[in-house]
Design a protein around this motif. Sequence first.
Motif, short mmCIF file in Angstrom:
data_model
loop_
_atom_site.label_atom_id
_atom_site.label_comp_id
_atom_site.label_asym_id
_atom_site.label_seq_id
_atom_site.Cartn_x
_atom_site.Cartn_y
_atom_site.Cartn_z
N GLN A 126 -13.12 -13.61 37.35
CA GLN A 126 -11.93 -13.20 38.09
C GLN A 126 -10.87 -14.30 38.10
N PHE A 127 -11.30 -15.55 38.28
CA PHE A 127 -10.33 -16.65 38.28
C PHE A 127 -9.62 -16.76 36.92
N ARG A 128 -10.38 -16.59 35.84
CA ARG A 128 -9.76 -16.67 34.52
C ARG A 128 -8.77 -15.51 34.30
N PHE A 129 -9.13 -14.33 34.83
CA PHE A 129 -8.22 -13.19 34.72
C PHE A 129 -6.92 -13.48 35.46
N LEU A 130 -7.02 -13.99 36.69
CA LEU A 130 -5.82 -14.30 37.46
C LEU A 130 -4.97 -15.35 36.75
N GLU A 131 -5.61 -16.36 36.20
CA GLU A 131 -4.87 -17.39 35.46
C GLU A 131 -4.14 -16.77 34.27
N ARG A 132 -4.81 -15.88 33.55
CA ARG A 132 -4.18 -15.25 32.39
C ARG A 132 -2.99 -14.40 32.81
N MET A 133 -3.12 -13.67 33.92
CA MET A 133 -2.02 -12.86 34.40
C MET A 133 -0.84 -13.73 34.83
N LEU A 134 -1.11 -14.81 35.54
CA LEU A 134 -0.02 -15.69 35.98
C LEU A 134 0.71 -16.31 34.80
N ARG A 135 0.00 -16.58 33.73
CA ARG A 135 0.64 -17.12 32.53
C ARG A 135 1.54 -16.09 31.85
N THR A 136 1.19 -14.80 31.98
CA THR A 136 2.03 -13.76 31.39
C THR A 136 3.21 -13.41 32.29
N TYR A 137 3.11 -13.67 33.59
CA TYR A 137 4.20 -13.39 34.52
C TYR A 137 5.44 -14.21 34.15
N THR A 138 6.60 -13.64 34.43
CA THR A 138 7.83 -14.43 34.34
C THR A 138 7.88 -15.38 35.54
N PRO A 139 8.68 -16.44 35.47
CA PRO A 139 8.82 -17.31 36.65
C PRO A 139 9.27 -16.54 37.89
N GLU A 140 10.13 -15.54 37.68
CA GLU A 140 10.61 -14.73 38.81
C GLU A 140 9.46 -13.93 39.43
N TRP A 141 8.60 -13.37 38.59
CA TRP A 141 7.45 -12.63 39.11
C TRP A 141 6.52 -13.55 39.89
N ARG A 142 6.24 -14.72 39.35
CA ARG A 142 5.32 -15.65 40.03
C ARG A 142 5.84 -16.07 41.39
N ALA A 143 7.16 -16.17 41.53
CA ALA A 143 7.75 -16.62 42.79
C ALA A 143 7.99 -15.49 43.78
N GLU A 187 2.66 -3.41 32.61
CA GLU A 187 1.40 -3.23 31.90
C GLU A 187 1.50 -3.74 30.47
N ALA A 188 2.65 -3.55 29.83
CA ALA A 188 2.81 -4.04 28.46
C ALA A 188 2.77 -5.55 28.42
N ARG A 189 3.41 -6.18 29.37
CA ARG A 189 3.45 -7.65 29.38
C ARG A 189 2.08 -8.24 29.70
N CYS A 190 1.37 -7.60 30.65
CA CYS A 190 0.09 -8.15 31.10
C CYS A 190 -1.08 -7.67 30.25
N GLY A 191 -0.90 -6.58 29.53
CA GLY A 191 -1.96 -6.10 28.66
C GLY A 191 -3.12 -5.46 29.39
N THR A 192 -2.89 -4.94 30.58
CA THR A 192 -3.95 -4.29 31.35
C THR A 192 -3.33 -3.25 32.27
N PRO A 193 -4.06 -2.17 32.61
CA PRO A 193 -3.52 -1.17 33.54
C PRO A 193 -3.39 -1.75 34.94
N ILE A 194 -2.48 -1.18 35.71
CA ILE A 194 -2.26 -1.65 37.08
C ILE A 194 -2.32 -0.46 38.02
#
Length: 333
Positions: A252-269, A227-234
Amino acid sequence: MEPSKTMKTTDSENFLYAIRKQLGYAKYVLLDGGHREVRYESRLKRLNSWAGNLLDQLASEGVLKPIDTPVESDIEVHMLCGHSHITMGIWSLWSLLRWTDGKMTPVIHSDGSITPEDVLRFQQFFPQIQFIWHEDAQRWVDQRLAGNEFEFLRSFFGTHFFGSRLVASHMSERAKVVVALDSDVLFFDRPTEMIEQCAVAHESLALTSFRDEFDWVSVLAPVKEFEARCGTPIECGFNCGMVVIPKFGDEQFRFLERMLRTYTPEWRAHYFAEQTLMALMAGEFGWHELPPSYQMGQPTNSSDAIAIHYVSNQAVRPRFFSEGLPRLVGRRP
């Protein structure tokens, strides 16, 4: 002409490799506990074969009649499916669509293994079922999500196993609501609460799903870190097995893009990356939790369950066949 020494060496190396592979498998089965996995997979294969034969038997008896569905509609049911899961997929769709009065369009996303014979198999029970192939979805996504603004989302679509379900499910011009459905979910009675939510889901951005007692988020990272990294509750209890979703728009698409940019490479994979992205969306846009009669699969489930998600673990998945189908149609393996 005598074979060259190189050819003899290559043949010997191939033979030794095959022997080592067989010995390694024997060690895994006999000494490393692999016999349990082998027995489990063998059991699932037998149960799946029985379920496929049961489809044919009940179809010949007129019990399972083809379900007429619209080619286009305001509500689409999207299922990611592969060759090995088509029997489960047919049972899952049939258990739901028999209650929807011909108002939902079933759509299959191929994981790359669906064959022409599999298409015919689905059409045997749902003559108007639609299919999304990766090359078509790639073109739609590239057009809809063009430019640097959606760079990470396009990449996720193209590289992640669940990318098509997350992104391509929302490319339809006609649909207002998307139902994401796993092939291991069965509906035993009319899912009134879910159907009612489908009728109004487009009026807000909130998502509707089962509650899961397992915390999928912590598989990737501690919740507070997430939550700290993404800046939103989960919503850690959110499960993607069956989700009613207002069709994604730019927000929604912009939100998903923003979350993916905050994810680490390990999280995205990570295999559960889509699960966590949807849980973040539930935290951001709202979550309608279905009643307790919509249940995640457990070693035992209540007899009044309207729907059960038979998740992929050795204690639960076989019960899709040994318990779920008998409850659905009164036949046992």
